[in-house]
Design an enzyme around this catalytic site. Structure first.
Site, short mmCIF file in Angstrom:
data_model
loop_
_atom_site.label_atom_id
_atom_site.label_comp_id
_atom_site.label_asym_id
_atom_site.label_seq_id
_atom_site.Cartn_x
_atom_site.Cartn_y
_atom_site.Cartn_z
N LYS A 78 11.99 0.63 -2.97
CA LYS A 78 12.36 -0.83 -2.26
C LYS A 78 12.98 -1.57 -3.49
O LYS A 78 12.70 -1.52 -4.72
CB LYS A 78 10.60 -1.33 -2.45
CG LYS A 78 10.65 -2.50 -1.45
CD LYS A 78 9.04 -2.70 -1.28
CE LYS A 78 8.58 -4.05 -0.56
NZ LYS A 78 7.31 -4.18 -0.57
N SER A 152 5.81 -5.21 3.96
CA SER A 152 7.08 -5.83 3.46
C SER A 152 7.96 -4.55 3.23
O SER A 152 9.15 -4.70 3.18
CB SER A 152 7.22 -6.66 2.21
OG SER A 152 6.42 -5.99 1.34
N SER A 176 1.40 -3.54 2.54
CA SER A 176 3.09 -3.20 2.67
C SER A 176 3.28 -1.97 2.68
O SER A 176 4.21 -1.28 2.99
CB SER A 176 3.67 -4.18 1.77
OG SER A 176 3.58 -5.49 1.88
#
Length: 598
Positions: A78, A152, A176
Site C-alpha cells: 500500500k 482503505s 482496512s
C-alpha cells in the site's frame, strides 16, 4: 495474462525449486504483463529496481534455500508504506516524497527473499473503508466493477485478488485490512498491534495502526506475517510476543456471535451470514449469541469522538491545505480540531472501560465471529452517501484495534448476486496463530476458488510449521483429557494436539500413594508403546506447569513412535520398585478401566 498470475506462495516455490536461476526471466515477464494503466497500481518497479532486488537473492538462495522462504515471490505494498528510493504518496499528490529507507516490514520481507513489484492505490491518508477516496480514481470490486472494492487498502486487495502478486501488504486501523478482503474473496490477516513494526509507515492513527497482510490462502498469510513481524526498538509502539496465547483453537470451538446482527436491510448479506453460520455448525463449532452493545459503542468512538483527532495529527501541516486533499477525507480529519485535551482523556477512559467489558466477554470463548461487513454498496451509491455508507462497513471492524484484539478475515459463502461476503474471527491480542489454525480448517472445508482468479483451492491440506512460542508436552495419566489434573493444562491456554504413542521402549507404572493416582514412565528396552496425549503449552506458562509437578515426577524428553522427541513426564526410578507395573495395558485409561473408576 502471464502464466504466473494467480500463483500462491507454494506455487512460486515449486517454480523455483528445480531452476532458481529463472527468477529474472519469470519476474521480468510477470511485471511486463501487468497493465500500467490499472489504477489499482500507483507505482510499478522499473527494470533496474527489479534487477537490484533479484541480483543478491540468487547467490543467497543457492547457499541456503531455507533462509529465503519467500524467494522470488512478487508482492505489493500500500502506498503509505515506505520503500527506499520509491515515492510515497498516501494518495495525496501534494504530500509526495521519496523514501530514504525501506519500512521495517518491507526490509523483513525482502530479507526473506520476496521481490517488491509495485505500490498500490488507497483511500487518501488511509481514511476510509471504501476505496473511492483517491485522486487516482476509485478501485472497483474484482467480481463486479459497479461495486466498491473496500478500503482503505483497496489497491492491495485488488491486485492480490486478481493474482497479480503472491501477497500484498495493506494497513488496518478501522478495518482496512479486512473489509477489502471480505469484498474480494481473499484472506486478510490483521495482526495484534505491535507485532508488525510501524517504522516507515505513514500513520493514520498511530495508536491504532497496523500493517496487514492479504493472501489467497490462510497458509500464505501466516507465512508472510511470520516473516514480516518482529520487535523493532525504533518503533515506540512495537511489542514483543509474551508467549501466553494458545497455539490453536480446539477441534470443536465455542464461538460468540452477535445476538442481533445488523445488515442495514441487505437481505443478501444476511442470507450469506446465515449460510456461514450453518457451515460453522457443520464444522463442529458451538455458537453463542452475545450482547454486542459494548462492541458497537467502542466502534463509534473511532470516528464520532475525540479519537478522530489522531487522524488530524497524522496529516500534519496538510490540514492547512484543504484544496489539496480529498474533500471527504478533509472533512473527517479536520473534525478533530474541535475536541479538547479534556475530552480526549475522557474518551480514553471510556475506551478502557469498554475494552475491559469486551475482553471479559471474549475470555469465555475461543473467538467471536462476525460478518466482515454487514453490507456492500455500488460506486454510484457511495457518491451519494460517502460518509454514512462508509460507516456501515465499519460496524464489525472499528472496535478491534481500540480493544487491542487480533483478527482474521476469511472467505465465506457468497451472496446470491455473486458478490463475496466474508466472515471475520476476532480474539484477544497474540491469538493470531490460533485464529490461523482455525482459518486453515475453514478454508479447506469451504474449498472456494482463490480470490477472483477462478483457481481452485490447493488439494493438499496445509499445516503450520512447529511453533517456537509453545512447548509440546506428552501427558500419560492424570493430565489426560477428562482426568483430575487436566485443568492444569487448560487453565494455561494449553491445547490438545493429538493422541499418539511413545516409542516401544517405555514401561508404565501406577503410583498409588496420595489422593490422586499418578503414572510413572520409565525408558527401558524391554518396554512397549504407551498411549499419550500431546498438548501445546504457551512458552511463558510452561514454567508454571512444571512448578506444580510433585516428586517423584518431573519433565524430561520422550521419544514418540514416529521418532519425534517432545517434553513429557518422567519418574525417579527408585520409587518404581514399590509401584505397580501396568505396561501390559498400553496406557493409563486402559488400566483405569479395569479398576472400575477413574
Amino acid at each position: 495474462m502471464a502464466s504466473t498470475f494467480g500463483l500462491t506462495i507454494q506455487d512460486w516455490q515449486q517454480r523455483y525449486q528445480q531452476e532458481p536461476q529463472q527468477i529474472t526471466a519469470l519476474l521480468t515477464a510477470h511485471l511486463n504483463a501487468i497493465d500500467p494503466q490499472d489504477n489499482a497500481w500507483l507505482y510499478l518497479a522499473t527494470p533496474a529496481q527489479l534487477q537490484a532486488q533479484i541480483e543478491p537473492l540468487l547467490a543467497s538462495y543457492r547457499r541456503d534455500p531455507a533462509a529465503l522462504p519467500l524467494f522470488g515471490v512478487p508482492f505489493a505494498v500500500k502506498d503509505n508504506i515506505d520503500v527506499a528510493g520509491w515515492p510515497t504518496t498516501a494518495a495525496c499528490p501534494a504530500l509526495t516524497y521519496t523514501a530514504t529507507a525501506d519500512a521495517f516490514v518491507v526490509a523483513q520481507l525482502k530479507a526473506a527473499g520476496a521481490v517488491l513489484i509495485g505500490k498500490t492505490n488507497l483511500d487518501q491518508y488511509a481514511t476510509g473503508l471504501v476505496g473511492t477516496r483517491s485522486p487516482f480514481g476509485a478501485v472497483s470490486n474484482t467480481f463486479n466493477p459497479d461495486y466498491v472494492s473496500g478500503g482503505s487498502s483497496s489497491g492491495s486487495a485488488s491486485v492480490l485478488a486478481r493474482g497479480l502478486v503472491g501477497f500484498s501488504l495493506g494497513t488496518d486501523t478501522a478495518g482496512s485490512g479486512r473489509v477489502p478482503a471480505g469484498f474480494n474473496n481473499i484472506v486478510g490477516l490483521k495482526p495484534t498491534k505491535g507485532w508488525f513494526s510501524a517504522s516507515g509507515l505513514l500513520p493514520a492513527c498511530r495508536l491504532n495502526d497496523t500493517v496487514s497482510v492479504f493472501a489467497l490462502t490462510v497458509e500464505d498469510a501466516f507465512a508472510v506475517a511470520s516473516a514480516a513481524g518482529g520487535y523493532d526498538a525504533d518503533d515506540a509502539y512495537s511489542r514483543s510476543n509474551p508467549h501466553t496465547a494458545p497455539a490453536s483453537i480446539k477441534a470443536h470451538p465455542d464461538f460468540a456471535i452477535p445476538a442481533n446482527p445488523e445488515f442495514f436491510d441487505d437481505k443478501q448479506a444476511e442470507a450469506a451470514w446465515d449460510s456461514a453460520l450453518e457451515r460453522l455448525l457443520a464444522s463442529g463449532a458451538t455458537l453463542h449469541p452475545i450482547d454486542f452493545t459494548p462492541f458497537h459503542q467502542l466502534a463509534e468512538q473511532l470516528y464520532y469522538g475525540p479519537w478522530v483527532a489522531e487522524r488530524t495529527v497524522a496529516v500534519g501541516e496538510m490540514i492547512n491545505r484543504p484544496e489539496e486533499m480529498d474533500p471527504v477525507v478533509y472533512g473527517i480529519v479536520s473534525s478533530g480540531l474541535k475536541y479538547s485535551a479534556v475530552e480526549a482523556y475522557q474518551a480514553e477512559y471510556l475506551r478502557a472501560e469498554l475494552t475491559r467489558q469486551i475482553q471479559q466477554t471474549l475470555a469465555q470463548f475461543d473467538a467471536v465471529v462476525v460478518p466482515t461487513s454487514p453490507t456492500i454498496h455500488t460506486l454510484e451509491e457511495m457518491q451519494q452517501e460517502p460518509v454514512h455508507y462508509n460507516s456501515q462497513f465499519g460496524t464489525y471492524t472499528n472496535f478491534t484495534n481500540l480493544a487491542d484484539l487480533s483478527a482474521l478475515a476469511l472467505p465465506a459463502p457468497f451472496r446470491a448476486d455473486g458478490l463475496p461476503a466474508g466472515i471475520t474471527l476476532i480474539a484477544p491480542a497474540w491469538h493470531d496463530r490460533a485464529l490461523v489454525e482455525f482459518g486453515l480448517r475453514w478454508q479447506q472445508q469451504l474449498a472456494l476458488p482463490l480470490g477472483a482468479t477462478g483457481k481452485a483451492q490447493p488439494t493438499q491440506h496445509a499445516t503450520l510449521p512447529a511453533s517456537a512460542d509453545h512447548v509440546r508436552v506428552a501427558v500419560v495419566g492424570a493430565h489426560l483429557t477428562g482426568m483430575p489434573l487436566n485443568f492444569q493444562l487448560t487453565t494455561r491456554q494449553a491445547v490438545l494436539v493429538e493422541e499418539t504413542t511413545t516409542a516401544s521402549n517405555y514401561r508404565l507404572f501406577a503410583l498409588l500413594d496420595g489422593p490422586i493416582k499418578k503414572p510413572g514412565l520409565l525408558r527401558d528396552e524391554q518396554g512397549a508403546a504407551i498411549t499419550v496425549e500431546l498438548w501445546d503449552i504457551p512458552l511463558a506458562r510452561f514454567g508454571e506447569f512444571v512448578a506444580e509437578i510433585p516428586p517423584p515426577l518431573g519433565i524430561g524428553s520422550l521419544t514418540l513412535a514416529d521418532g519425534r522427541v517432545v517434553k513429557g513426564f518422567i519418574c525417579e526410578p527408585a520409587v518404581l520398585k514399590q509401584a505397580l507395573e501396568i505396561t501390559e495395558f498400553g496406557g493409563w485409561r486402559n488400566w483405569l478401566a479395569t479398576q472400575g473408576s477413574k
